[in-house]
Design an enzyme around this catalytic site. Structure first.
Site, short mmCIF file in Angstrom:
data_model
loop_
_atom_site.label_atom_id
_atom_site.label_comp_id
_atom_site.label_asym_id
_atom_site.label_seq_id
_atom_site.Cartn_x
_atom_site.Cartn_y
_atom_site.Cartn_z
N LYS A 1 -48.10 6.84 -41.44
CA LYS A 1 -47.85 8.27 -41.63
C LYS A 1 -47.32 8.53 -43.03
O LYS A 1 -46.49 7.79 -43.55
CB LYS A 1 -46.84 8.76 -40.60
CG LYS A 1 -47.41 8.88 -39.19
CD LYS A 1 -46.39 9.52 -38.26
CE LYS A 1 -46.98 9.77 -36.88
NZ LYS A 1 -46.00 10.41 -35.98
N HIS B 1 -41.62 3.28 -37.85
CA HIS B 1 -40.75 4.41 -37.57
C HIS B 1 -39.84 4.67 -38.77
O HIS B 1 -39.22 3.74 -39.29
CB HIS B 1 -39.87 4.14 -36.35
CG HIS B 1 -40.60 4.20 -35.05
ND1 HIS B 1 -40.12 3.64 -33.89
CD2 HIS B 1 -41.80 4.76 -34.72
CE1 HIS B 1 -40.98 3.86 -32.90
NE2 HIS B 1 -42.00 4.53 -33.39
#
Length: 321
Positions: A174, A278
């Site tokens: 991401k 994450h």
């Protein structure tokens, strides 16, 4: 400047400056379009909306029965939108800055037992129209479970990054952030087998004048690689073959299984956070539910009082060394 132009400029900035992924941009566009259309129905635009209007919109979302996580995501998009408007001088205030969101439900992720994962992997080896399909399916599932990659990261892997029998893969996640993920021996074997079959098929296609594909899992579609939706459907097929309810299985379930099984095996949260990509360890902490049994066993096995109780129960005696 109209609300429509505000929104277009915001999305452009997210793509160019923040490096937001395409899926993130699409989510922003959907959520903010819903918000601005709601404003327009009340005769207002992004430039004139006040804090009370945003709060009313969140009440409206709640009345529609939207999940808490959806409402939290929409408020997050609105906050980003108005932060951009304030920073760019489009507004001299930020009407969303003081609004507290509904928070997110901390639901335990769906996961699978080791034995169920083994059955899914075996099903992938058996599913396909021919040997090439079966090799691709095996590679997809072995890589997914061995690395915990997100679906988009997996299906869009560049083939160049997989050459040379690598022990680790460089994954672009991401926001364009890169991370290294290690591969298990079965995943490396599946990758090598698939590369040979893929390269043979590509060589045959080249002989017919067709172009080469840059992706590990090529497709003739618009993206040039296997789509998320197609892989989602494949995983459902594997579940049926494995005798597991398809409702319990998705590509994301395998990502959860990767993290859960690592944690149960002794890996620490920081390592799992890095492997999953994450940004915040708080996101990874949801997997700590698997530690409960381990911690109970640790206390029972190692605590001196527990050992004393076991000695008494077995008729033994203790001594003060």
């Amino acid at each position: 400047m109209s609300t429509r132009h505000w929104l277009a400029n915001f999305l452009d900035a997210q793509a160019a400056e923040a490096g937001a992924a395409q899926n993130t941009l699409q989510a922003y566009a959907r959520d903010l379009t819903d918000f601005t259309e709601w404003l327009a129905r009340g005769g207002k635009g992004a430039a004139s909306a006040a804090q009370a209007d945003i709060e009313d919109y969140l009440v409206h979302c709640d009345a529609q029965g939207l999940a808490r996580s959806t409402r939290a995501r929409r408020l997050s998009a609105i906050r980003q939108f108005y932060r951009f408007a304030f920073d760019e001088g489009l507004r001299d205030d930020n009407p969303a800055i003081q609004i507290k969101g509904p928070g997110r439900d901390k639901r335990l992720p769906k996961t699978l037992q080791l034995e169920e994962v083994d059955r899914l992997l075996e099903a992938a080896r058996q599913t396909g129209r021919g040997k090439v399909d079966r090799l691709r399916n095996t590679c997809l599932m072995e890589l997914l479970y061995a690395t915990g990659m997100r679906v988009t990261e997996l299906v869009s892997l560049p083939v160049a990054s997989c050459r040379g029998d690598p022990q680790m893969l460089l994954v672009r996640g991401k926001g364009g952030k890169e991370r290294l993920v290690p591969m298990s021996p079965p995943a490396r074997a599946a990758l090598n087998n698939w590369l040979k079959a893929r390269d043979d098929a590509e060589a045959a296609a080249k002989a017919k004048g067709k172009p080469a594909f840059p992706f590990l899992f090529p497709s003739g579609g618009k993206t040039g690689h296997l789509t998320r939706n197609r892989f989602f459907l494949l995983v459902k097929e594997f579940a049926v073959t494995a005798g597991i309810s398809p409702e319990r299985v998705s590509p994301h379930t395998l990502r959860h299984a990767f993290a859960t099984h690592l944690l149960a095996g002794g890996a620490d949260l920081r390592t799992i956070q890095t492997l999953l990509g994450h940004a915040d360890v708080g996101t990874t902490e949801i997997y700590t539910h698997v530690l409960e049994d381990r911690l109970r066993e640790l206390v029972f096995d190692a605590h001196p009082l527990a050992q004393e109780e076991r000695r008494k129960a077995s008729g033994g005696t203790s001594s003060d060394g």
